[in-house]
Design an enzyme around this catalytic site. Sequence first.
Site, short mmCIF file in Angstrom:
data_model
loop_
_atom_site.label_atom_id
_atom_site.label_comp_id
_atom_site.label_asym_id
_atom_site.label_seq_id
_atom_site.Cartn_x
_atom_site.Cartn_y
_atom_site.Cartn_z
N LYS A 266 0.85 -1.20 0.00
CA LYS A 266 0.00 0.00 0.00
C LYS A 266 0.88 1.25 0.00
O LYS A 266 1.71 1.43 0.88
CB LYS A 266 -0.92 0.01 1.23
CG LYS A 266 -1.68 1.33 1.44
CD LYS A 266 -2.63 1.29 2.64
CE LYS A 266 -3.24 2.66 2.94
NZ LYS A 266 -4.13 2.67 4.12
N ASP A 271 -2.44 10.28 3.81
CA ASP A 271 -3.85 9.92 3.97
C ASP A 271 -4.56 10.94 4.86
O ASP A 271 -4.49 10.86 6.08
CB ASP A 271 -3.97 8.51 4.57
CG ASP A 271 -5.42 8.04 4.68
OD1 ASP A 271 -6.31 8.72 4.10
OD2 ASP A 271 -5.66 7.00 5.33
N LYS A 278 -10.04 13.01 8.15
CA LYS A 278 -9.56 12.62 9.47
C LYS A 278 -9.50 13.84 10.39
O LYS A 278 -9.51 14.98 9.92
CB LYS A 278 -8.14 12.02 9.36
CG LYS A 278 -8.07 10.65 8.74
CD LYS A 278 -6.62 10.15 8.76
CE LYS A 278 -6.49 8.80 8.08
NZ LYS A 278 -7.18 7.70 8.76
N ASP A 289 1.62 6.30 5.58
CA ASP A 289 0.61 5.40 5.02
C ASP A 289 1.07 4.72 3.72
O ASP A 289 0.31 4.01 3.08
CB ASP A 289 -0.70 6.17 4.81
CG ASP A 289 -1.92 5.27 4.95
OD1 ASP A 289 -1.81 4.20 5.59
OD2 ASP A 289 -2.99 5.64 4.42
N ASP A 348 -12.07 7.33 3.60
CA ASP A 348 -10.89 7.04 4.42
C ASP A 348 -10.53 5.55 4.41
O ASP A 348 -9.47 5.17 4.87
CB ASP A 348 -11.12 7.54 5.85
CG ASP A 348 -9.84 7.67 6.64
OD1 ASP A 348 -8.75 7.61 6.02
OD2 ASP A 348 -9.93 7.85 7.87
N GLU A 350 -9.44 3.87 2.03
CA GLU A 350 -8.90 3.98 0.66
C GLU A 350 -7.84 2.94 0.34
O GLU A 350 -7.66 2.59 -0.82
CB GLU A 350 -8.32 5.40 0.46
CG GLU A 350 -6.88 5.61 0.96
CD GLU A 350 -6.69 5.39 2.44
OE1 GLU A 350 -7.66 5.53 3.21
OE2 GLU A 350 -5.55 5.08 2.86
N ARG A 352 -7.64 -0.25 0.88
CA ARG A 352 -8.17 -1.48 0.28
C ARG A 352 -8.58 -1.26 -1.18
O ARG A 352 -8.58 -2.20 -1.96
CB ARG A 352 -9.36 -1.98 1.13
CG ARG A 352 -10.50 -1.01 1.22
CD ARG A 352 -11.46 -1.33 2.37
NE ARG A 352 -10.89 -0.97 3.68
CZ ARG A 352 -11.49 -1.21 4.84
NH1 ARG A 352 -12.66 -1.81 4.87
NH2 ARG A 352 -10.91 -0.85 5.98
N1 BES Z 1 -4.31 4.58 6.89
C1 BES Z 1 -5.46 4.29 7.67
C2 BES Z 1 -5.20 3.25 8.76
C3 BES Z 1 -4.24 3.68 9.85
C4 BES Z 1 -4.73 4.25 11.01
C5 BES Z 1 -2.90 3.48 9.71
C6 BES Z 1 -3.87 4.63 12.01
C7 BES Z 1 -2.02 3.86 10.72
C8 BES Z 1 -2.51 4.43 11.86
C9 BES Z 1 -6.58 3.76 6.78
O1 BES Z 1 -6.60 4.26 5.50
C10 BES Z 1 -7.87 4.17 7.42
O2 BES Z 1 -8.11 5.34 7.50
N2 BES Z 1 -8.64 3.18 7.85
C11 BES Z 1 -9.88 3.43 8.48
C12 BES Z 1 -10.89 2.49 7.87
C13 BES Z 1 -12.31 2.76 8.30
C14 BES Z 1 -12.78 4.06 7.72
C15 BES Z 1 -13.16 1.60 7.87
C16 BES Z 1 -9.71 3.15 9.97
O3 BES Z 1 -9.04 2.19 10.32
O4 BES Z 1 -10.25 3.93 10.75
ZN ZN Z 2 -4.80 4.83 4.70
MN MN Z 3 -7.59 6.12 5.31
#
Ligand code: BES
Ligand code: ZN
Ligand code: MN
Length: 501
Positions: A266, A271, A278, A289, A348, A350, A352
């Site tokens: 990834k 992000d 966020k 990220d 967010d 994104e 996947r």
């Molecule tokens: N990049 C984030 C995940 C992340 C969070 C990485 C904290 C490192 C530290 C990912 O893109 C994300 O935002 N995931 C969301 C998914 C949700 C919206 C289903 C999450 O985990 O909150």
């Molecule tokens: Zn992310």
């Molecule tokens: Mn995200």
Amino acid sequence: MVTVSFAKQKPTKAKVDALAVFATKSDDGVSPLADARAAAEAAEVDLDAALAGLSAKGDTGEVSRLPVRGKLGCDLLLVVGLGSADAVDAEALRAAAGAAAGAAQRDATLAVTVPARVGPDDDAARAQALTEGAALGSYAFTSYRTKTDDLPRLAAIEVLAGEEVDDKAVERGVATGTVTARATQVARDLVNEPPQAKRPPDLADRIVSLAKDAGLKSKVLDEKDLAKGGFGGILGVGQGSQAPPRLVELTHDPLRASGHLVLVGKGITFDSGGLSLKTSSGMAWMKADMGGAAAVVGAMVAIAALAPKVKVTALLPLAENLPSGTAYRVSDVLTHYGGTTVEVLNTDAEGRLILADALAYAAESDPDAIVDVATLTGAQITALGKKVSALMSVDDALAEELLTAAEATGEQTWRLPLVSDYREHLKSSVADLKNIGKAGEAGSIVAGLFLKEFTAGQAWAHLDVAGTAFSEDGNGPYTAKGGTGVPARTLVQWVVDRAES
Ligand code: BES
Ligand code: ZN
Ligand code: MN
């Protein structure tokens, strides 16, 4: 960068600023190993009295600083603890060497002595672990620092064979350890780079240049190629940024390869969450990220150097997730590579979406295994914290291989189940799938199940490194604050093990 090299030299004769030797912990207190005794004797230091005076116990990573004022080849003797003698493993050696490098930051040169009869059986494995610990423990990201007085001075580390240790084996171990440490260093450098300097086109260029230097083949798909190829996930996520997305492909393609492995990483260069923005604190580390892509690139550089007889392809989807007038919306439907449609209910989620394209593309080449690495879910941090990566796989043998590789490298990893009952959380009333499940319910697993949809039944595993790819305040004796490089060394180990099996 600090150079770590083998030197054919007796520790007591090494011309360096600081010399590291080791001690273990026992019921009667600290037990210096033979090399520590020899160095102290040459320096005319009463070692037992000196260690008692410092209340040394021999705990892993404990450093006792003994000034020896030039009576050896050096001015400073560092006696470094390895913990209980019967529990010393490769990770204890990494930790101890990392602590030694940390203690020698103000010295220009350090020598580390490979001890006999503790930890892994062979001298080369001990030398490799010490090399990794020393190289990674002295890592610093200094590209943007303009005040040089507080920068670490340490510039060179020599690894020496101690008493009853074979020079040739140490030389081999140092050579391997230098390469595996480099995998981690490359990954750390890419993660630590500020996001304005690694927007997708720039990061793609940087990866290609690393690949060229390493002797890997590379290919970059730009936004036009992505549109032609039908990579709707990568394009959708990337469309909010003025810097267009990329898909980078690297190949290690040796003669008489025994199989084909694909690594996918990834690469979200920043992000923000997109329109599902966020919070400020949630965004704080989102330059990291692209940690999955960084680890895969680092691993590929090392794989090129170690030259295992297996073909390895790396796929790195790169995009910047920003909100803007051109950004993808909540409720947009994306058509992924291969045709699967996804309703975006949170911009967010994104990672996947870009991985879906890359996985579907990877599956098409019918490889022997696909492993993706991603800072994918906050839920991974909730489940396993900042020290343990999450592994998910449809293939038990592949999962075991990866856990074995992770164990060997000290990059802690735990397997989570891909619970098929949760597949229904991803049902959309509009498209084939939606990109989020139920809030607060098995977020990492549901993300894994989403990815699985794009793997066409291939042998596939997924590493969620959201918590482990970067560290807010340092993560142990050889991992400073910032990018950790996890799981680059696990990937290298796995590929090398596969080639040898
Ligand atoms: N990049 C984030 C995940 C992340 C969070 C990485 C904290 C490192 C530290 C990912 O893109 C994300 O935002 N995931 C969301 C998914 C949700 C919206 C289903 C999450 O985990 O909150
Ligand atoms: Zn992310
Ligand atoms: Mn995200």
